[in-house]
Design an enzyme around this catalytic site. Structure first.
Site, PDB file in Angstrom:
ATOM      1  N   TRP A 150       0.284  58.195 134.378  1.00 37.62           N
ATOM      2  CA  TRP A 150       0.728  58.170 135.940  1.00 37.62           C
ATOM      3  C   TRP A 150      -0.299  57.463 136.754  1.00 37.62           C
ATOM      4  O   TRP A 150      -0.101  57.075 137.825  1.00 37.62           O
ATOM      5  CB  TRP A 150       1.408  59.083 136.481  1.00 37.62           C
ATOM      6  N   ASN A 151      -1.552  57.392 136.181  1.00 37.19           N
ATOM      7  CA  ASN A 151      -2.678  56.887 136.828  1.00 37.19           C
ATOM      8  C   ASN A 151      -2.825  55.550 137.078  1.00 37.19           C
ATOM      9  O   ASN A 151      -3.132  55.053 138.457  1.00 37.19           O
ATOM     10  CB  ASN A 151      -3.801  57.499 136.368  1.00 37.19           C
ATOM     11  N   PRO A 175       7.260  54.855 131.053  1.00 39.92           N
ATOM     12  CA  PRO A 175       6.154  55.150 131.710  1.00 39.92           C
ATOM     13  C   PRO A 175       6.195  56.770 131.936  1.00 39.92           C
ATOM     14  O   PRO A 175       7.070  57.517 131.694  1.00 39.92           O
ATOM     15  CB  PRO A 175       6.522  54.473 133.031  1.00 39.92           C
ATOM     16  N   GLY A 225      -2.747  58.630 127.486  1.00 36.30           N
ATOM     17  CA  GLY A 225      -2.355  60.083 128.091  1.00 36.30           C
ATOM     18  C   GLY A 225      -3.660  60.953 127.776  1.00 36.30           C
ATOM     19  O   GLY A 225      -4.653  60.564 127.385  1.00 36.30           O
ATOM     20  N   SER A 226      -3.066  62.365 127.893  1.00 38.50           N
ATOM     21  CA  SER A 226      -4.095  63.322 127.699  1.00 38.50           C
ATOM     22  C   SER A 226      -4.449  63.672 126.130  1.00 38.50           C
ATOM     23  O   SER A 226      -3.430  63.096 125.418  1.00 38.50           O
ATOM     24  CB  SER A 226      -3.408  64.556 128.282  1.00 38.50           C
ATOM     25  N   LEU A 248      -6.985  58.447 125.163  1.00 40.45           N
ATOM     26  CA  LEU A 248      -6.940  59.718 125.459  1.00 40.45           C
ATOM     27  C   LEU A 248      -8.101  59.937 126.817  1.00 40.45           C
ATOM     28  O   LEU A 248      -8.503  59.167 127.470  1.00 40.45           O
ATOM     29  CB  LEU A 248      -7.181  60.809 124.297  1.00 40.45           C
ATOM     30  N   CYS A 281      -9.215  57.337 133.541  1.00 36.88           N
ATOM     31  CA  CYS A 281      -9.727  57.869 132.309  1.00 36.88           C
ATOM     32  C   CYS A 281     -11.059  57.569 132.188  1.00 36.88           C
ATOM     33  O   CYS A 281     -11.913  58.349 131.788  1.00 36.88           O
ATOM     34  CB  CYS A 281      -8.908  57.350 131.134  1.00 36.88           C
ATOM     35  N   GLU A 378     -12.260  67.864 131.917  1.00 31.13           N
ATOM     36  CA  GLU A 378     -12.006  66.539 132.943  1.00 31.13           C
ATOM     37  C   GLU A 378     -11.340  66.970 134.022  1.00 31.13           C
ATOM     38  O   GLU A 378      -9.955  67.521 133.794  1.00 31.13           O
ATOM     39  CB  GLU A 378     -11.048  65.617 131.805  1.00 31.13           C
TER      40      GLU A 378
HETATM   41  P1  NAD Z   1       0.161  63.115 129.712  1.00 30.78           P
HETATM   42  O1  NAD Z   1      -0.562  62.978 128.162  1.00 30.78           O
HETATM   43  O2  NAD Z   1       0.638  64.240 130.389  1.00 30.78           O
HETATM   44  O3  NAD Z   1       1.318  62.244 129.608  1.00 30.78           O
HETATM   45  C1  NAD Z   1       1.174  60.782 129.215  1.00 30.78           C
HETATM   46  C2  NAD Z   1       2.560  60.363 128.877  1.00 30.78           C
HETATM   47  O4  NAD Z   1       3.163  60.854 127.497  1.00 30.78           O
HETATM   48  C3  NAD Z   1       3.723  60.287 129.836  1.00 30.78           C
HETATM   49  O5  NAD Z   1       4.570  59.414 129.862  1.00 30.78           O
HETATM   50  C4  NAD Z   1       4.587  61.635 129.350  1.00 30.78           C
HETATM   51  O6  NAD Z   1       5.717  61.496 129.862  1.00 30.78           O
HETATM   52  C5  NAD Z   1       4.238  61.491 127.884  1.00 30.78           C
HETATM   53  N1  NAD Z   1       4.230  62.724 127.167  1.00 30.78           N
HETATM   54  C6  NAD Z   1       4.412  64.125 127.589  1.00 30.78           C
HETATM   55  N2  NAD Z   1       4.538  64.921 126.389  1.00 30.78           N
HETATM   56  C7  NAD Z   1       5.051  64.068 125.268  1.00 30.78           C
HETATM   57  C8  NAD Z   1       4.890  64.366 123.853  1.00 30.78           C
HETATM   58  N3  NAD Z   1       5.093  65.642 123.597  1.00 30.78           N
HETATM   59  N4  NAD Z   1       5.076  63.093 122.961  1.00 30.78           N
HETATM   60  C9  NAD Z   1       4.987  61.944 123.385  1.00 30.78           C
HETATM   61  N5  NAD Z   1       4.726  61.626 124.893  1.00 30.78           N
HETATM   62  C10 NAD Z   1       4.835  62.534 125.704  1.00 30.78           C
HETATM   63  O7  NAD Z   1      -0.941  62.292 130.531  1.00 30.78           O
HETATM   64  P2  NAD Z   1      -0.918  62.028 132.041  1.00 30.78           P
HETATM   65  O8  NAD Z   1      -1.097  63.306 132.777  1.00 30.78           O
HETATM   66  O9  NAD Z   1       0.117  61.125 132.323  1.00 30.78           O
HETATM   67  O10 NAD Z   1      -2.381  61.156 132.198  1.00 30.78           O
HETATM   68  C11 NAD Z   1      -3.650  61.628 132.497  1.00 30.78           C
HETATM   69  C12 NAD Z   1      -4.575  61.622 131.109  1.00 30.78           C
HETATM   70  O11 NAD Z   1      -4.415  60.433 130.629  1.00 30.78           O
HETATM   71  C13 NAD Z   1      -5.663  62.069 131.570  1.00 30.78           C
HETATM   72  O12 NAD Z   1      -6.318  62.737 130.400  1.00 30.78           O
HETATM   73  C14 NAD Z   1      -6.530  60.704 131.279  1.00 30.78           C
HETATM   74  O13 NAD Z   1      -7.869  60.437 130.986  1.00 30.78           O
HETATM   75  C15 NAD Z   1      -5.781  59.934 130.341  1.00 30.78           C
HETATM   76  N6  NAD Z   1      -5.719  58.499 130.390  1.00 30.78           N
HETATM   77  C16 NAD Z   1      -6.423  58.001 129.168  1.00 30.78           C
HETATM   78  C17 NAD Z   1      -6.686  56.558 129.390  1.00 30.78           C
HETATM   79  C18 NAD Z   1      -7.440  55.841 128.349  1.00 30.78           C
HETATM   80  O14 NAD Z   1      -7.228  54.544 128.339  1.00 30.78           O
HETATM   81  N7  NAD Z   1      -8.118  56.433 127.362  1.00 30.78           N
HETATM   82  C19 NAD Z   1      -6.139  55.612 130.325  1.00 30.78           C
HETATM   83  C20 NAD Z   1      -5.453  56.413 131.319  1.00 30.78           C
HETATM   84  C21 NAD Z   1      -5.373  57.980 131.378  1.00 30.78           C
END
Ligand code: NAD
Length: 477
Positions: A150-151, A175, A225-226, A248, A281, A378
């Site tokens: 979402w960021n 998304p 994502g995370s 991540l 991130c 983080e």
């Molecule tokens: P998140 O991991 O909670 O969610 C990311 C996405 O995964 C969302 O679309 C969510 O709906 C989906 N999701 C949730 N559970 C899932 C599952 N079991 N299987 C598959 N998909 C699933 O992360 P967030 O809170 O949306 O974003 C923040 C995190 O993302 C932070 O840790 C940040 O550092 C990281 N991030 C990394 C980068 C990078 O390029 N390395 C870039 C931006 C954000």
């Protein structure tokens, strides 16, 4: 244009170039008010069958004509640029970021499309002589499942869409449920630019993400994502050996040596930590400052933090908006409270802002040390710990003492010396006298250690959406 005009664009999921009929919806919250302001379509895991089928059918013809794909990417860039004024407010309403930052995201999306349209993907002839013919080609994988956070929802989606499509794959993008609307709107305006089924966008609360990973059609999952969810994605994808790229989390250190001009670097360091409210991130998430300049650096960053305008993203002059969502807002509050209760001093901010929505004061924390949660975890929010160090080698050891390894930076009056230290840091990217300086369409971006698997961007990012194939035979001469 009113918010409702622009949001009308984003009503439906795009599957096979048209609306995907869904019965359910889910509320999308404006983080500046904390209120639901729009509904997004709730695509069920069952409905993914139709979407992935459409993507699979489209793949059969999309993969054939490279020049056609280049042209389509260029047309998509034109369309995005011509509609950015409509699209940017949608992103601001759901994400919270200032309008200028939302506009920048769509501009970056167009830049990435043009970069990949222009990138040559040469066929590699290894041998073509009297002994034989050998060629190595890159084949697309098929259908790609893309999952975004979402960021920075639009730019990060385009880090996947542009190279995946250019390489000849088709894609289904999901998304985050916190920011579904801008990506839906993006797919909506691009209907007709790409053939039906090439670019599909689905939204819904999780477990839709899990279903995007376990579905049998996609051959690759590209996830941002995370780290905790990234692990689940890797496990889910292992069942049928889907390829994965995982971008991540990070806990990115900035090491500030004693010979810097503190006043000169403070504005840039502040932006590197607080842009998008620290929800990037690769934001600077912990500063290791030499003890000789640490007090002055704390002062300089605190002065900036106190002067920054925090307001709704639609308000003129707002530099920072609200934190995107309630759990993240609560987390930042907890981490700051934890630090303060363990002896840290908030020299700027330190508290949520007393108004509706998820606003938090930009916070600088002094008297912090390794072992505090705000340093070790983080934070992904507007709170920055400034840790003092005496010995350069020790600062590097402490910077590396993390499961993460996304990006880092070294700041010094002696750029050559900083460049010598850079390779000692365990991170996918180390910038000198800036942070995140290597985030460009042509450079690889990816995390070391628990910050990721694989890279995005540049030819390397495109390669991640392909597999090598050897074509060999007797001499053709
Ligand atoms: P998140 O991991 O909670 O969610 C990311 C996405 O995964 C969302 O679309 C969510 O709906 C989906 N999701 C949730 N559970 C899932 C599952 N079991 N299987 C598959 N998909 C699933 O992360 P967030 O809170 O949306 O974003 C923040 C995190 O993302 C932070 O840790 C940040 O550092 C990281 N991030 C990394 C980068 C990078 O390029 N390395 C870039 C931006 C954000």
């Amino acid at each position: 244009m009113t918010s409702t005009d622009s949001l009308a664009l984003s009503a439906a999921a795009t599957s096979n170039g048209r609306d995907l009929l869904t019965t359910g919806t889910f509320g999308v919250i404006n983080p500046a008010t904390g209120e639901v302001f729009a509904q997004a379509p709730s695509v069920t895991p069952d409905q993914l069958d139709d979407v992935f089928d459409a993507a699979q059918n489209a793949y059969l013809s999309w993969r054939i004509d490279d020049e056609y794909r280049r042209d389509a990417l260029r047309r998509a860039a034109d369309v995005i640029e011509s509609r950015t004024a409509e699209l940017a407010p949608i992103l601001t309403f759901e994400q919270g970021k200032p309008l200028a930052d939302s506009t920048l995201e769509f501009n970056l999306a167009a830049t990435w499309l043009r970069y990949y349209a222009d990138l040559d993907v040469p066929r590699q002839i290894i041998r073509d002589d009297a002994q034989g013919f050998e060629e190595v080609v890159r084949r697309p994988l098929g259908v790609v499942s893309a999952i975004t956070p979402w960021n920075v929802p639009i730019a990060l989606a385009m880090w996947k869409i542009a190279p995946a499509l250019r390489a000849g794959n088709t894609i289904v993008v999901k998304p985050s449920p916190y920011t579904p609307l801008a990506t839906l709107a993006l797919a909506n305006i691009l209907r007709g630019t790409f053939p039906d089924g090439v670019l599909n966008v689905v939204t819904g609360p999780d477990p839709l993400g899990e279903a995007m990973v376990s579905h049998p059609i996609p051959r690759k999952v590209s996830f941002t994502g995370s780290t905790s969810v990234g692990r689940k994605v890797a496990l889910g994808a292992a069942d049928d050996l889907k390829r994965v790229t995982l971008e991540l989390g990070g806990n990115d250190p900035a090491i500030i040596l004693g010979d810097v001009d503190v006043d000169a670097i403070a504005p840039s360091l502040f932006r590197s930590a607080f842009a998008n409210n620290g929800q990037i991130c690769l934001a600077v998430k912990r500063v290791y400052a030499h003890e000789s300049i640490q007090p002055r650096l704390v002062e300089a960053l605190s002065e900036i933090a106190r002067s920054v305008k925090v307001d709704e993203g639609t308000v003129d002059g707002a530099v920072l908006g609200p934190i995107n969502n309630k759990p993240q807002y609560e987390r930042v509050k907890d981490l700051v409270a934890d630090a303060v209760s363990n002896g840290a001093r908030a020299t700027a901010g330190g508290k949520p802002i007393d108004r509706d929505g998820y606003f938090h004061q930009p916070t600088i924390l002094d008297q912090v040390h390794d072992g505090m949660r705000i340093v070790d975890e983080e934070q992904f929010g507007p709170a920055l710990p400034i840790i003092s160090f005496r010995d350069e080698a020790d600062a590097i050891v402490r910077a590396n003492r993390s499961e993460y390894g996304l990006t880092a930076s070294v700041w010094s009056g002696d750029a050559d010396h900083a460049a010598q230290l850079a390779p000692q840091i365990e991170a996918g990217q180390v910038s000198i006298n800036m942070h995140g300086g290597g985030v460009r369409p042509h450079l690889p971006f990816g995390g070391h250690k628990h910050s990721g698997v694989g890279v995005e961007n540049g030819p390397w990012g495109l390669h991640g959406f392909t597999e090598l194939q050897v074509i060999a035979g007797p001499s053709r001469q």
